[in-house]
Structure formats: C-alpha cells, structure tokens
Scaffold this motif. Structure first.
Motif, PDB file in Angstrom:
ATOM      1  N   THR A   1       1.975   4.087 -33.697  1.00 22.07           N
ATOM      2  CA  THR A   1       3.209   3.611 -34.336  1.00 22.07           C
ATOM      3  C   THR A   1       2.843   2.723 -35.522  1.00 22.07           C
ATOM      4  OG1 THR A   1       3.392   1.552 -33.070  1.00 22.07           O
ATOM      5  CG2 THR A   1       4.375   3.529 -32.083  1.00 22.07           C
ATOM      6  N   ASP A   2       3.848   2.330 -36.260  1.00 20.79           N
ATOM      7  CA  ASP A   2       3.606   1.406 -37.373  1.00 20.79           C
ATOM      8  C   ASP A   2       3.987  -0.028 -36.999  1.00 20.79           C
ATOM      9  OD1 ASP A   2       6.349   1.690 -37.318  1.00 20.79           O
ATOM     10  OD2 ASP A   2       6.569   1.984 -39.482  1.00 20.79           O
ATOM     11  N   LYS A   3       4.041  -0.299 -35.698  1.00 15.71           N
ATOM     12  CA  LYS A   3       4.369  -1.650 -35.234  1.00 15.71           C
ATOM     13  C   LYS A   3       3.219  -2.607 -35.563  1.00 15.71           C
ATOM     14  CE  LYS A   3       7.466  -0.542 -31.389  1.00 15.71           C
ATOM     15  NZ  LYS A   3       7.964   0.656 -32.006  1.00 15.71           N
ATOM     16  N   THR A   4       3.589  -3.829 -35.913  1.00 16.44           N
ATOM     17  CA  THR A   4       2.572  -4.842 -36.191  1.00 16.44           C
ATOM     18  C   THR A   4       1.981  -5.344 -34.879  1.00 16.44           C
ATOM     19  OG1 THR A   4       4.157  -6.665 -36.095  1.00 16.44           O
ATOM     20  CG2 THR A   4       3.821  -5.606 -38.257  1.00 16.44           C
ATOM     21  N   ASP A   5       0.817  -5.958 -34.978  1.00 11.91           N
ATOM     22  CA  ASP A   5       0.193  -6.558 -33.798  1.00 11.91           C
ATOM     23  C   ASP A   5       1.153  -7.541 -33.140  1.00 11.91           C
ATOM     24  OD1 ASP A   5      -1.982  -5.135 -34.723  1.00 11.91           O
ATOM     25  OD2 ASP A   5      -3.230  -6.889 -35.142  1.00 11.91           O
ATOM     26  N   GLN A   6       1.818  -8.333 -33.962  1.00 15.13           N
ATOM     27  CA  GLN A   6       2.751  -9.341 -33.454  1.00 15.13           C
ATOM     28  C   GLN A   6       3.890  -8.677 -32.686  1.00 15.13           C
ATOM     29  OE1 GLN A   6       3.840 -12.249 -36.380  1.00 15.13           O
ATOM     30  NE2 GLN A   6       5.601 -12.968 -35.226  1.00 15.13           N
ATOM     31  N   ARG A   7       4.451  -7.605 -33.216  1.00 15.19           N
ATOM     32  CA  ARG A   7       5.566  -6.931 -32.546  1.00 15.19           C
ATOM     33  C   ARG A   7       5.116  -6.303 -31.233  1.00 15.19           C
ATOM     34  NH1 ARG A   7      10.328  -7.344 -30.846  1.00 15.19           N
ATOM     35  NH2 ARG A   7      11.445  -5.402 -30.630  1.00 15.19           N
ATOM     36  N   ILE A   8       3.916  -5.745 -31.203  1.00  9.98           N
ATOM     37  CA  ILE A   8       3.399  -5.145 -29.970  1.00  9.98           C
ATOM     38  C   ILE A   8       3.290  -6.207 -28.876  1.00  9.98           C
ATOM     39  CG2 ILE A   8       1.404  -4.029 -28.890  1.00  9.98           C
ATOM     40  CD1 ILE A   8       0.928  -2.628 -31.637  1.00  9.98           C
ATOM     41  N   VAL A   9       2.737  -7.359 -29.216  1.00 13.18           N
ATOM     42  CA  VAL A   9       2.604  -8.434 -28.230  1.00 13.18           C
ATOM     43  C   VAL A   9       3.989  -8.894 -27.774  1.00 13.18           C
ATOM     44  CG1 VAL A   9       1.795 -10.797 -27.821  1.00 13.18           C
ATOM     45  CG2 VAL A   9       0.341  -9.180 -29.041  1.00 13.18           C
ATOM     46  N   GLU A  10       4.941  -9.004 -28.703  1.00 15.07           N
ATOM     47  CA  GLU A  10       6.301  -9.396 -28.326  1.00 15.07           C
ATOM     48  C   GLU A  10       6.894  -8.412 -27.315  1.00 15.07           C
ATOM     49  OE1 GLU A  10       8.622  -9.730 -31.921  1.00 15.07           O
ATOM     50  OE2 GLU A  10       7.377 -11.358 -32.689  1.00 15.07           O
ATOM     51  N   LEU A  11       6.745  -7.120 -27.572  1.00 15.47           N
ATOM     52  CA  LEU A  11       7.286  -6.106 -26.656  1.00 15.47           C
ATOM     53  C   LEU A  11       6.624  -6.175 -25.287  1.00 15.47           C
ATOM     54  CD1 LEU A  11       7.592  -3.126 -29.163  1.00 15.47           C
ATOM     55  CD2 LEU A  11       9.476  -4.437 -28.141  1.00 15.47           C
ATOM     56  N   LEU A  12       5.308  -6.383 -25.271  1.00 15.97           N
ATOM     57  CA  LEU A  12       4.601  -6.510 -23.992  1.00 15.97           C
ATOM     58  C   LEU A  12       5.060  -7.759 -23.242  1.00 15.97           C
ATOM     59  CD1 LEU A  12       0.995  -5.525 -25.116  1.00 15.97           C
ATOM     60  CD2 LEU A  12       2.629  -4.093 -23.876  1.00 15.97           C
ATOM     61  N   ALA A  13       5.257  -8.855 -23.970  1.00 15.69           N
ATOM     62  CA  ALA A  13       5.694 -10.105 -23.334  1.00 15.69           C
ATOM     63  C   ALA A  13       7.094  -9.960 -22.736  1.00 15.69           C
ATOM     64  CB  ALA A  13       5.661 -11.258 -24.343  1.00 15.69           C
ATOM     65  N   ILE A  14       7.963  -9.236 -23.409  1.00 13.94           N
ATOM     66  CA  ILE A  14       9.311  -8.992 -22.869  1.00 13.94           C
ATOM     67  C   ILE A  14       9.205  -8.175 -21.581  1.00 13.94           C
ATOM     68  CG2 ILE A  14      11.468  -7.724 -23.267  1.00 13.94           C
ATOM     69  CD1 ILE A  14      11.236  -8.655 -26.240  1.00 13.94           C
ATOM     70  N   ASP A  15       8.367  -7.130 -21.606  1.00 12.27           N
ATOM     71  CA  ASP A  15       8.178  -6.313 -20.404  1.00 12.27           C
ATOM     72  C   ASP A  15       7.589  -7.139 -19.256  1.00 12.27           C
ATOM     73  OD1 ASP A  15       9.227  -4.149 -21.710  1.00 12.27           O
ATOM     74  OD2 ASP A  15       7.340  -3.051 -21.883  1.00 12.27           O
ATOM     75  N   MET A  16       6.663  -8.027 -19.567  1.00 12.89           N
ATOM     76  CA  MET A  16       6.078  -8.888 -18.539  1.00 12.89           C
ATOM     77  C   MET A  16       7.144  -9.775 -17.904  1.00 12.89           C
ATOM     78  SD  MET A  16       2.444  -9.989 -20.228  1.00 12.89           S
ATOM     79  CE  MET A  16       1.936 -11.054 -18.900  1.00 12.89           C
ATOM     80  N   GLN A  17       8.027 -10.314 -18.731  1.00 12.76           N
ATOM     81  CA  GLN A  17       9.080 -11.186 -18.216  1.00 12.76           C
ATOM     82  C   GLN A  17      10.064 -10.412 -17.340  1.00 12.76           C
ATOM     83  OE1 GLN A  17      10.753 -14.106 -21.184  1.00 12.76           O
ATOM     84  NE2 GLN A  17       9.376 -12.964 -22.530  1.00 12.76           N
ATOM     85  N   LYS A  18      10.350  -9.175 -17.741  1.00 14.77           N
ATOM     86  CA  LYS A  18      11.264  -8.342 -16.949  1.00 14.77           C
ATOM     87  C   LYS A  18      10.591  -7.769 -15.722  1.00 14.77           C
ATOM     88  CE  LYS A  18      12.548  -5.433 -20.110  1.00 14.77           C
ATOM     89  NZ  LYS A  18      13.223  -4.386 -20.908  1.00 14.77           N
ATOM     90  N   GLY A  19       9.261  -7.682 -15.750  1.00 16.77           N
ATOM     91  CA  GLY A  19       8.525  -7.121 -14.617  1.00 16.77           C
ATOM     92  C   GLY A  19       8.539  -5.604 -14.561  1.00 16.77           C
ATOM     93  N   GLU A  20       8.811  -4.988 -15.712  1.00 15.41           N
ATOM     94  CA  GLU A  20       8.815  -3.525 -15.783  1.00 15.41           C
ATOM     95  C   GLU A  20       8.504  -3.059 -17.202  1.00 15.41           C
ATOM     96  OE1 GLU A  20      12.876  -3.110 -14.494  1.00 15.41           O
ATOM     97  OE2 GLU A  20      13.490  -2.507 -16.500  1.00 15.41           O
ATOM     98  N   ARG A  21       8.003  -1.842 -17.306  1.00 13.33           N
ATOM     99  CA  ARG A  21       7.649  -1.281 -18.594  1.00 13.33           C
ATOM    100  C   ARG A  21       8.860  -0.698 -19.298  1.00 13.33           C
ATOM    101  NH1 ARG A  21       3.228   3.077 -17.468  1.00 13.33           N
ATOM    102  NH2 ARG A  21       3.285   3.301 -19.716  1.00 13.33           N
ATOM    103  N   SER A  22       8.858  -0.839 -20.610  1.00 13.11           N
ATOM    104  CA  SER A  22       9.816  -0.132 -21.447  1.00 13.11           C
ATOM    105  C   SER A  22       9.058   1.054 -22.038  1.00 13.11           C
ATOM    106  CB  SER A  22      10.308  -1.019 -22.593  1.00 13.11           C
ATOM    107  OG  SER A  22      10.955  -2.157 -22.072  1.00 13.11           O
ATOM    108  N   THR A  23       9.767   1.957 -22.627  1.00 18.66           N
ATOM    109  CA  THR A  23       9.104   3.096 -23.241  1.00 18.66           C
ATOM    110  C   THR A  23       8.570   2.668 -24.592  1.00 18.66           C
ATOM    111  OG1 THR A  23      10.681   4.545 -22.172  1.00 18.66           O
ATOM    112  CG2 THR A  23       9.402   5.480 -23.969  1.00 18.66           C
ATOM    113  N   PRO A  24       7.249   2.773 -24.847  1.00 18.44           N
ATOM    114  CA  PRO A  24       6.725   2.403 -26.157  1.00 18.44           C
ATOM    115  C   PRO A  24       7.188   3.407 -27.209  1.00 18.44           C
ATOM    116  CG  PRO A  24       4.991   3.344 -24.822  1.00 18.44           C
ATOM    117  CD  PRO A  24       6.211   3.257 -23.954  1.00 18.44           C
ATOM    118  N   GLY A  25       7.270   2.953 -28.416  1.00 23.46           N
ATOM    119  CA  GLY A  25       7.642   3.887 -29.478  1.00 23.46           C
ATOM    120  C   GLY A  25       8.264   3.218 -30.637  1.00 23.46           C
TER     121      GLY A  25
END
Length: 187
Positions: free
Chosen positions: A163-187
């Motif tokens: 994807t063209d996501k920045t490193d910062q955005r990738i970490v943000e998405l992972l942190a949100i998933d960690m807080q929710k305790g479940e994976r979102s679909t990457p993309g």
C-alpha cells in the motif's frame, strides 16, 4: 499566588493538570473541550488519539521526520524536516515551549505553524523488526494474544509492501486493532 495583569490566577492544581503543559489554565485539550461543550469523548476518538500518540512515540528518532504539507501536496514531495531547533514567535508568551522543525526547501514550520511532522520512510526490514519488537512486548505484557500479534505482524508486512500508507499510519492502524483486540482488514 500572585497574578499578572490580564492573566488568571494559576492554582497549584492547575500546574499539574495533564492537559496543561506550561501552567496556564486556559490551555485546551481535546478532552477538556469535549467536557466544556457537554459532549462525550467517544471511544473511537480515544482510540484514534491514543494510536496517533503511540505512532509518534514509537517512530520519533527512528524514522525520518518528513514535512507533512509537502507530502500531502499534489507531487508528494519528500522533504525531510530539520532537527528541532527553532522557537516560532506566536501570540502571547510561552506559546511554543518546544522546538519546531523546519522544511528548509519550502519554508514550512512545524509545531502548529504551517506543517506537521510525518514519520515515514524506513526500510521495510527495519520497520518490520520494530513492529515485531513492539508486538512481542505487547504479548509479554499480556496486552494481546500471540495469535493477534502474529496476525498484526502479517498485516504490517502487507501494508508496508502493498500500500502507499506511511509508516506512521500503519502503526496507528495496528495500535487501533490492538486496543480493540481484533484485526481489521489491511488495505
């Protein structure tokens, strides 16, 4: 405590508020603004704010600090900001107690002046190693399960490469998933 002309008295309690970084009770934070307006600080907003904080803390000093304004432009210029070392002049006193970074090519200044810092540009193998360390720590601390960590690592790899996501955005998405305790679909 004495007051200066035109300034409200600052109590000892005001000095130690978490949203008050230099002692002025007029400093607004997202949480205090929501409270003052009678609104709620929604769970989604809390997750997003925490995710942004985690991303910056994790990547600062490791990943290049890029000029957000240049990056978001039409040509997506990659302009690295200087190290912090400038104190922009703002209204009032103590507006800028932290050093700002500068885009020396285009003249943009961070710290809420004309740009923001975007952390992006680490080599894929270094980025994946950093994410792996973070996820292993979260597993060791009991924050997430090993299965979730493995899934999030896979998501990080695919987002970094596909994807063209920045490193910062990738970490943000992972942190949100960690807080929710479940994976979102990457993309």
């Amino acid at each position: 405590m004495s007051t200066h002309t035109g300034m409200a008295a600052v109590t000892d309690a005001d000095k130690h508020r978490r949203d008050n970084w230099h002692g002025s009770p007029e400093v607004e934070s997202v949480a205090s603004k929501h409270a003052d307006e009678g609104g709620e600080y929604h769970e989604t907003t809390q997750r997003q704010d925490k995710a942004k904080h985690v991303a910056v803390k994790m990547l600062k000093g490791i990943v290049p600090a890029l000029c957000g304004e240049s990056w978001s432009g039409e040509d997506r210029s990659v302009r690295e900001l200087t190290e912090p070392g400038y104190y922009p002049v703002g209204e009032g006193f103590m507006d800028h107690v932290e050093n700002a970074r500068v885009n020396e090519t285009e003249g943009y200044v961070s710290q809420g002046e004309s740009t923001w810092v975007l952390y992006h540009g680490s080599p894929a193998d270094e980025f994946v190693f950093l994410i792996e360390l973070w996820l292993n720590y979260a597993v060791d601390e009991g924050v997430i399960s090993r299965d979730l960590a493995d899934g999030l690592l896979s998501d990080a790899k695919s987002m970094k490469q596909g994807t063209d996501k920045t490193d910062q955005r990738i970490v943000e998405l992972l942190a949100i998933d960690m807080q929710k305790g479940e994976r979102s679909t990457p993309g």
